[in-house]
Design a protein around this motif. Structure first.
Motif, PDB file in Angstrom:
ATOM      1  N   MET A  51       0.809  -1.224   0.000  1.00  0.00           N
ATOM      2  CA  MET A  51       0.000   0.000   0.000  1.00  0.00           C
ATOM      3  C   MET A  51       0.839   1.269   0.000  1.00  0.00           C
ATOM      4  N   THR A  73       0.687   6.475  -1.328  1.00  0.00           N
ATOM      5  CA  THR A  73      -0.382   5.553  -0.948  1.00  0.00           C
ATOM      6  C   THR A  73      -1.690   5.805  -1.694  1.00  0.00           C
ATOM      7  N   TYR A  74      -2.075   7.101  -1.747  1.00  0.00           N
ATOM      8  CA  TYR A  74      -3.393   7.357  -2.337  1.00  0.00           C
ATOM      9  C   TYR A  74      -3.430   6.991  -3.816  1.00  0.00           C
ATOM     10  N   ALA A  77      -3.873   3.293  -3.975  1.00  0.00           N
ATOM     11  CA  ALA A  77      -5.253   2.946  -3.672  1.00  0.00           C
ATOM     12  C   ALA A  77      -6.158   3.228  -4.871  1.00  0.00           C
ATOM     13  N   GLN A 105     -15.297   6.108  -3.487  1.00  0.00           N
ATOM     14  CA  GLN A 105     -14.516   6.882  -4.447  1.00  0.00           C
ATOM     15  C   GLN A 105     -15.384   7.456  -5.550  1.00  0.00           C
TER      16      GLN A 105
ATOM     17  N   VAL D 166     -13.467  14.400   5.248  1.00  0.00           N
ATOM     18  CA  VAL D 166     -12.137  13.895   4.937  1.00  0.00           C
ATOM     19  C   VAL D 166     -11.107  14.507   5.884  1.00  0.00           C
ATOM     20  N   VAL D 177      -6.925   7.257   5.574  1.00  0.00           N
ATOM     21  CA  VAL D 177      -7.555   8.077   4.547  1.00  0.00           C
ATOM     22  C   VAL D 177      -6.808   7.925   3.228  1.00  0.00           C
ATOM     23  N   GLN D 178      -5.507   7.879   3.329  1.00  0.00           N
ATOM     24  CA  GLN D 178      -4.723   7.706   2.102  1.00  0.00           C
ATOM     25  C   GLN D 178      -4.971   6.339   1.494  1.00  0.00           C
ATOM     26  N   ALA D 179      -5.068   5.351   2.363  1.00  0.00           N
ATOM     27  CA  ALA D 179      -5.302   4.005   1.862  1.00  0.00           C
ATOM     28  C   ALA D 179      -6.676   3.904   1.206  1.00  0.00           C
ATOM     29  N   LEU D 180      -7.531   4.876   1.467  1.00  0.00           N
ATOM     30  CA  LEU D 180      -8.826   4.892   0.798  1.00  0.00           C
ATOM     31  C   LEU D 180      -8.759   5.698  -0.501  1.00  0.00           C
ATOM     32  N   GLY D 181      -7.557   6.084  -0.891  1.00  0.00           N
ATOM     33  CA  GLY D 181      -7.378   6.730  -2.189  1.00  0.00           C
ATOM     34  C   GLY D 181      -7.535   8.235  -2.176  1.00  0.00           C
ATOM     35  N   ILE D 182      -7.373   8.834  -1.007  1.00  0.00           N
ATOM     36  CA  ILE D 182      -7.522  10.292  -0.941  1.00  0.00           C
ATOM     37  C   ILE D 182      -6.161  10.925  -0.696  1.00  0.00           C
ATOM     38  N   ASN D 183      -5.878  11.957  -1.473  1.00  0.00           N
ATOM     39  CA  ASN D 183      -4.619  12.669  -1.295  1.00  0.00           C
ATOM     40  C   ASN D 183      -4.811  13.672  -0.165  1.00  0.00           C
TER      41      ASN D 183
END
Ligand code: ATP
Ligand code: ATP
Ligand code: MG
Ligand code: MG
Lengths: 235, 332, 386, 289, 257
Positions: A51, A73-74, A77, A105, D166, D177-183
């Motif tokens: 990750m 990471t983001y 993801a 998302q 967020v 939060v990052q692991a959920l795809g948020i910068n």
């Protein structure tokens, strides 16, 4: 079948500690790959390295043919990798609903459908929809954590000990759900519950002291008493 | 291992202290001694603050409260009565009683509150003391303040230098012992996880109040010394600036180290002295405060745990970790 | 500060021609009163030059001065003063910009037996409860301000309300004003004190309006001021005339709403008409690219002049006792006219000016215009050091 | 009656002004949990830069825009160089932002000189109306309106976008939060920037309110802003407005009815609120881990 | 055997949701009781009530016949009720050894001693180390707790509880996340304590084999209420328990166990 994810001689340092010292494995599309090993072996760190939470200091992580070990990471993801962390990572001050909202998302019909499916899978979440995540019971937190990863359309899911703290009946449900998703979503599973691991796993890797030391199909493992005793302490 | 280091540190401090005690015999820049005295006083104050922030994990924005009580006690005793040792001791006594009492009450009132809320409540209480000092003009002469005479013994600044130095060392040793005592250890546990400390069977509030009282009394003593060194006191002793000074010194030195508070006090006072001296020589340093601000920023960037905190974790722990496992290794 | 001479600091006998005379100047070069400090410093330097005809020498002895920044903090002031006294062996102290800084330093002058000329701090206690014989106060004190303020407006039967910030400066100022105004037969109908940091003065102003005074006398200092709200709440339209001391130029520009008001001032560069002030204005403009001297510039100059004059009289002898006897009752010419150190409390008696704020073409702020000069005798404050 | 209306109106306006000063801090301190001691520096910069632009262009509106832009730029720079390394660490935040505060307010003196500057509203906002005994100051009405607008706008954004969620999630668990795809870095920077912009807006509006601005104004009002954020209940916008108005009104009424306590009113208010409601007026109770 | 802990009508409601609903049980001395039930049934909450983290909205708790309902967590620990936490709850920035040492110190009743160095109490450290050995964590004694792997934290959690040496042990899913290899070792520890026979143990677990192996009795919580209470065998036969908790479509026992 092609490799969806491939780790090649990955090494990871945390601070001055050398935690991963050579992890290599391949994850085939559409399979459930299980990482096994005793406490402190480096399973969680491996998932975190994929990750990008503990970036690899050496070696490569390849996802769909692209090296991702240096990405933030983001971005990783966003490429379609979902993650259920070991400590659940619930946002305690946010309600269940808000926890889900942060995770989503894309808001579209697909998502809505998946959401229905999730709520059917874990009716508890619906019950506590407006309650802060911090108030949930241990198992409910685990459910929420899994739900957050399920809600997006992911090609790969990294799940760290999902069965921990779940009642047997829920463990079953989770297993079923994983089997249901298998065709669209590939799964890397860290699991101490050998029943679960052996039931749904296709392939296994054993990690010890930060290295992948054994691998094979689940069938092989089930039959190899020697290996089980040595690495997993099951007789 | 940490402890051996700690002892080394203590020994080192004692050597420095001995050196400082002898210094006036060989060197006589009184200005330097005034500066050093100031450092000692603020080191005491900062150490008292470190007990809260570094060991118990309490951030207070109102520590000036106790400092001010000490400063005004001595000032009022010396002004309204006689500048004799008797009244000096009475002032010390009343400081101890007052700071002890106030910190006890403040502790009772506030320590149940969580972090920011606690910090702001202490801010408001010390703000109320400031207003009190402003308003009780018959006693305090308001913000203009008043000067007073001090007992014979303290008039000579070298004597006073020694006194402050000895007090600083004594308080350092006391706090060192205090924080390393079983009770001190519980304080650190509270800093880490209050609720768990409770369920281990420790009465958290008692400990917090104990820390608050010890810290308050020591801050009061620092206030006494401060006022004596100036022979003047005004409302600024209750101001936010005083609290911020303690905060800055402690953080720059490294919280939870005690020595850090001393180093921090020294660093800030010397940097201050040095920069203001530079201001007279180069025009760009006329706005020396900018450079002062930059020092803070640089300290955070290069010494994230404060100077002592960062130095003491860096070079010593070079242990190569190879996932030490006692279990038998299995060949691939 | 490089000078490490450790010869007898009490020395400086008139025969010792080589030894320079040193003056330590304490002023706020940073902090809240930075602007005041800088005015004083400019004035001081000009004053030395004026009094010594640019030679910086008196009775064959060079005059040196060392400036230290008090940062408007008492503890720093004490530290710097001690440094000046101990390390630089100064013969005089001058300063400082804030009353608290000054008060903190006063005992040091006594301890080290050096004359200290206080400028421009104004607290009454400097020549009152905190007085010691080494202190000479060249600046006007709050009482003088108040007397001047009263002289400008107080008459028999006049009703006056006051507004002041709620701390020493304001409280002292009003107390002194009250005394002076009552003496002139006026009646104080309302005393209002406001939080110096307040953003809203509604309640104070409301109460003042309700009291229906003829005049509102405002004692104020500091950036945060009530002028704007006084005009917004139409105090003047209600027939209440506002009066106050005119501040320095920067603050004058905030007093646009008060054009027309009558009050007093310590100094404005085109007020005192005399030779020294003409020199000051011209020289100041020359040295500081066209700037005119401001509120406290002449004060700094006066302090310097008084020191030089005293030294001239002692023929360069800087012994404090000698100086004290010389300076007690001494008169000296300053940009604000003749000043005299009163024998009893060493307060410099001086002129202040009753003025009116007027709009002037080409000047971006209201200008104090002279109504009449208030003589030193008129503004003499009560003696309070006994 | 007139008296009450006068006191209320002015207390309300002052409250709204305080809200404007605190709004940015509600985001930065309340939501992002950054103990930003440099906040005062940000609104002082807003005040100075806004006034400067106003004087250069002659337009108050452009002045306000100038202030907001300055604030946003400063916010970006501050976030990137100063705050980013210290998220989650209050101790470091205190030190580094105090350092920044010194730099910011001294830089003001370097650029605009140490003297106070006069700031007056544009002609159309000058003066006041008198209706019977009630005096309505135009600029104060303007402040109330701007305050309401800002409140509504921010409330809308927080309610209708994920940003607020967020940020809160990011403060609780940045990694997740990052692991959920948020910068989250970008989101934090954005929110910090908005917070700084709002601070600058508060600053530029403060100038004409009191008529002067000076380099020390930052520190003076920052404490007030902190008080409002905390008694409002950390990061709760409704709470901040409410607290700010409470501060404004109690200041106004206390000064009239209990003048002896007027110096202490803010501190008293805070002490009372926190002793009665330790989590602030609108704060939620503690949440189990 | 006399009753050690007893609850009467114990209930707690969180804003309309009753998490524990009139639960009355009596646990005799030296008994081993397990608590099972679906997620969210109120097991942890029940523990929180026993250990004082939460105050019941209704009902009473008795310890040796004494009403302890109003006792603080601190007092309960001192009285003799110790617990471990489901969500790992340790002192993150202290070493593993110090974590346990604090528990030992509390057990020894050294609380307000502020004049001696803590090293004076060498025995505490030795004792702490023993506990660590017992849970197979002695090789990590100098690591900061925050740096432990999950399973290691679980072991630390247990060591801290054991170090308190309380009469009653409340164990909330002690082995969740512990590796297959190490579960037996911890089980061994629990068994040994049980065998020593001077402790009363309440255990929350989802691992049925473990429960069957250890328990003298089992109680089942369901939606906060006490659904069943009896011997392990009785419970396993209970229909509701089977369908609502255990499921049973897939083989729930480890294949090889
Ligand atoms: N932040 C860290 N600092 C230092 N060491 C760490 C850190 N995180 C993990 N470790 C160490 O790295 C090793 C591997 O940890 P990891 O969490 O990956 O183990 P794991 O296989 O997931 O174990 P478990 O089954 O207990 O979850 C452990 O020995 C752990 O102590
Ligand atoms: N502080 C609280 N506020 C509101 N609801 C709460 C609170 N604590 C617990 N709950 C609710 O009470 C119920 C019981 O929770 P508890 O943690 O006791 O469950 P549990 O039986 O331990 O479940 P698990 O097996 O998942 O750990 C849950 O539905 C939870 O959401
Ligand atoms: Mg793990
Ligand atoms: Mg539970």
């Amino acid at each position: 079948m092609s490799d969806l994810l491939k780790l090649d001689q990955v090494e990871t340092h945390i601070g001055q500690y050398h935690i991963l010292q050579g992890i290599s494995f391949e994850v085939k599309k559409g399979e459930v790959t299980v990482l096994l090993g005793r406490n402190g072996a480096g399973k969680t760190t491996t998932l975190r390295t994929i990750m990008g939470l503990n970036p690899a200091s050496k070696g490569s992580v390849t996802f769909k043919g692209e090296q991702i070990q240096a990405l933030p990471t983001y971005t990783i993801a966003k490429k379609g990798i979902g993650y259920v962390p070991e400590d659940q990572g619930i946002f305690a001050g946010l309600t269940v609903e808000e926890n889900m909202k942060v995770a989503i998302q894309k808001e579209n019909e697909e998502t809505a459908k998946r959401m229905d499916w999730i709520l059917e899978l874990f009716p508890d979440l619906k019950k506590f929809w407006k309650k802060p995540g911090g108030y949930l019971s241990g198992g409910q937190k685990q459910m929420l954590s899994i739900a957050r990863a399920y809600v997006n359309e992911n090609e790969l899911l990294l799940i760290d000990e999902p069965s921990k703290g779940l009642a047997p009946i829920v463990v079953e449900k989770v297993m079923e759900s994983i089997l249901q998703m298998k065709n669209q979503t590939t799964i890397v599973l860290v699991e101490q519950n050998f029943m679960m691991a052996s039931t749904i796993g296709d392939r296994f890797y054993i990690i010890d002291d930060g290295r992948t030391v054994r691998s094979g199909t689940m069938k092989q493992l089930k039959e190899d008493e020697e290996m089980k005793r040595k690495y997993l302490g099951i007789a | 291992m940490r402890l051996i280091q700690g002892n080394k540190m203590t020994a080192f401090i004692l050597v420095i202290a001995a050196f400082l005690i002898l210094l006036p015999f060989v060197y006589e820049s009184r200005n330097l001694f005034i500066l050093l005295t100031q450092i000692f006083v603020f080191a005491i104050f900062a150490m008292s603050y470190d007990l809260l922030i570094g060991f118990t994990g309490i951030v207070s924005f109102g520590h000036a409260m106790f400092f001010g009580i000490g400063a005004y006690s001595i000032g009022i005793f010396m002004k309204k009565f006689e500048p004799t040792m008797t009244y000096f001791f009475l002032a010390v006594l009343s400081t101890i009683v007052l700071t002890g009492l106030v910190s006890f009450i403040v502790g009772l009132l506030t320590l149940r509150l969580k972090n920011h809320f606690y910090a702001m409540l202490t801010l408001s209480l010390s703000g109320l003391f400031l207003v009190l000092a402003e308003k009780w003009r018959s006693m305090t002469y308001g913000n203009d303040g008043f000067t007073f005479r001090v007992p014979e013994l303290f008039i000579d600044r070298t004597h006073f230098y020694w006194l402050s130095l000895c007090l600083m060392v004594a308080i350092f040793l006391f706090l060192k012992r205090f924080t390393n005592s079983p009770l001190g250890r519980v304080l650190q546990a509270i800093r880490e996880n209050e609720q768990r400390t409770e369920s281990l069977g420790f009465q958290v509030l008692h400990y917090k109040i104990a820390a608050s009282v010890v810290s308050g009394v020591i801050a009061g003593i620092a206030g006494i010394l401060y006022a004596i060194s100036l022979r003047f006191v005004n409302t600024s002793v209750f101001s936010m600036d005083i609290t911020l000074d303690a905060l800055l010194m402690t953080i720059i030195g490294g919280v939870g180290t005690l020595v850090g508070a001393i180093i921090g006090a020294g660093l800030i006072e010397f940097a201050h002295d040095w920069l203001t001296a530079l201001a007279k020589e180069h025009v760009i340093f006329e706005r020396w405060i900018i450079f002062f601000g930059i020092i803070y920023i640089l300290v955070v960037m290069f010494f994230p745990k404060g100077i002592v905190g960062t130095l003491s974790t860096y070079p010593w722990k070079r242990k190569k970790q190879t996932a030490v496992k006692s279990k038998e290794k299995v060949a691939g | 500060s490089s000078d490490k001479s450790s010869s007898d600091s009490k020395g400086g006998t008139s025969t010792d021609k080589k030894e320079p005379i040193k003056i330590g100047v304490l002023a706020s070069k940073t902090g809240a009163l930075e602007a005041y400090g800088k005015q004083t410093l400019r004035g001081f330097e000009l004053g030395l030059d004026y009094a010594t005809d640019g030679k910086r020498e008196v009775a064959g002895r060079k005059i040196e001065f060392i400036v230290e920044d008090t940062e408007t903090k008492p503890e720093v002031a004490v530290q710097k003063a001690t440094k000046l006294l101990e390390e630089d062996n100064v013969d005089f102290l001058v300063g400082s910009s804030s009353s608290a800084d000054t008060l903190a330093v006063l005992p040091l002058a006594e301890e080290y037996q050096k004359v200290m000329v206080v400028e421009p701090a104004a607290a009454d206690s400097i020549t009152g409860s905190e007085f010691n014989k080494y202190i000479f106060h060249s600046a006007r004190n709050s009482s003088q301000d108040a007397v001047a303020g009263a002289a400008a407006i107080a008459k028999k039967g006049v009703k006056i309300a006051t507004l002041a910030p709620d701390y020493s400066f304001g409280r002292d100022g009003v107390a002194a004003f009250k005394e002076a105004a009552k003496k002139l037969g006026a009646e104080i109908v309302k005393e209002e004190y406001a939080d110096p940091a307040a953003t809203d003065f509604t309640s104070n102003i409301q109460k003042i309006i309700d009291a229906k005074p003829d005049y509102l006398f405002v004692v104020w200092a500091g950036a945060n001021s009530p002028w704007k709200q006084l005009s917004d709440m139409k105090v003047q339209e209600k027939g209440i005339k506002i009066s106050t001391g005119a501040p320095d130029i920067a603050a004058l520009s905030t007093m646009e709403p008060l054009i027309g008001m009558e009050g007093f001032t310590v100094y404005y560069h085109d007020l005192p008409k005399n030779k020294i002030n003409a020199w000051l204005v011209a020289e100041h403009k020359k040295r500081f690219n066209g700037d005119v001297p401001d509120l406290f510039t002449p004060g700094g100059m006066s302090a310097a002049i008084s020191i030089v004059e005293a030294l001239k009289k002692t023929n360069g002898n800087a012994d404090a006792d000698k100086l004290i006897t010389t300076m007690e009752g001494m008169s000296f010419e300053t940009p604000k006219g003749k000043m005299t150190y009163r024998k009893e409390d060493h307060q410099a008696l001086q002129s202040l000016y009753a003025i009116k704020l007027e709009k002037k073409d080409g000047v971006p702020y209201p200008v104090p215009v002279l109504i009449r000069e208030l003589t030193p005798e008129e503004t003499a404050p009560p003696i309070r050091n006994k | 009656m007139d008296l009450i209306i006068n006191l209320t109106l002015n207390g309300l306006a002052t409250g709204m002004l305080i809200f404007l000063l605190a709004a940015g801090l509600t985001l930065i301190f309340g939501l992002m949990d950054v103990l930003n001691f440099a906040h005062g520096g940000l609104f002082a910069w807003g005040a100075y830069s806004g006034l400067w632009v106003y004087q250069q262009t002659g337009s108050f509106i452009i002045g306000i825009a100038g202030a907001i832009i300055t604030g946003c730029l400063l916010g970006i720079i501050t976030e990137k160089w100063i705050i980013k390394p210290v998220y989650g660490n209050h101790v470091q935040q205190i030190l580094i932002t105090l350092g920044l505060m010194l730099v910011l307010s001294e830089m003001l003196k370097v650029i605009w000189g140490p003297n106070q500057l006069t700031a007056s509203p544009p002609d159309y906002l000058k003066g006041s109306w008198e209706l019977g005994g009630v005096i309505v100051i135009k600029y104060r009405i303007f402040i109330i309106l701007v305050g309401l607008f800002i409140f509504a706008a921010v409330q809308y954004i927080l309610k209708n976008t994920k940003v607020g969620l967020v940020v809160r999630a990011g403060v609780m668990n940045k990694e997740m939060v990052q692991a959920l795809g948020i910068n989250i870095q970008k989101v934090f920077m954005f929110v910090f920037m908005i917070g700084a912009g709002m601070a600058a807006l508060g600053g530029v509006l403060l100038g004409p309110y009191s008529g002067v601005i000076h380099a020390g104004m930052g520190m003076e009002f920052a404490i007030l802003a902190f008080i409002v954020v905390v008694i409002g209940g950390m990061g709760n916008f409704k709470g901040s407005v409410f607290a700010a108005i409470l501060v404004g009104l109690s200041g106004s009424f206390m000064a009239y009815y209990v003048p002896d306590l007027s110096l202490a009113v803010n501190m008293l208010l805070m002490a009372v609120v926190l002793i009665i409601r330790p989590q602030g007026l609108f704060g939620a109770g503690g949440v189990r881990r | 055997m006399s009753t050690l802990i007893e609850t009467r009508d114990l209930s707690i409601t969180f804003g309309g949701h009753t998490a524990v609903d009139s639960v009355s049980i009596a646990v005799p001395e030296k008994h081993f009781k397990s608590i099972i039930g679906p997620n969210g049934a109120g097991k942890t909450t029940f523990f929180n009530l026993l250990s004082g983290q939460l105050t019941p909205t209704n009902g009473k708790i008795y310890y040796r016949g004494k009403d302890i309902t109003k006792f603080s967590p601190t007092l309960r620990t001192r009285t003799g009720i110790g617990r471990s936490f489901q969500i790992t709850n340790v002192f993150p920035n202290l070493t593993v050894l110090e974590n346990v040492r604090l528990a030992v110190q509390s057990q020894a009743g050294v609380r307000y001693q502020m004049l001696f160095h803590h090293k004076k109490y060498r025995v505490f450290e030795d004792k702490a180390l023993e506990w660590l050995k017992l849970v197979l964590l002695d090789d990590k004694k100098n690591s900061l707790a925050i740096n432990l792997a999950h399973g290691e934290k679980r072991k630390l959690e247990i060591a801290m509880l054991l170090a308190l040496e309380t009469e009653v042990l409340l164990l909330d899913e002690p082995t969740a996340g512990m590796s297959l290899e190490e579960v037996p070792a911890i089980l061994e520890v629990i068994k040994r304590i049980k065998k020593e026979g001077n402790r009363t143990i309440l255990l929350i677990e989802h691992k049925m084999d473990m429960i069957l192996d250890l328990s003298d009795s089992v109680m089942v919580l369901f939606n906060g209420g006490l659904l069943a209470n009896g011997t392990p065998e009785e419970i396993m036969k209970n229909e509701t328990v089977q369908s609502a908790y255990l499921g049973g479509h897939l083989d729930e026992r480890p294949v090889e166990a």
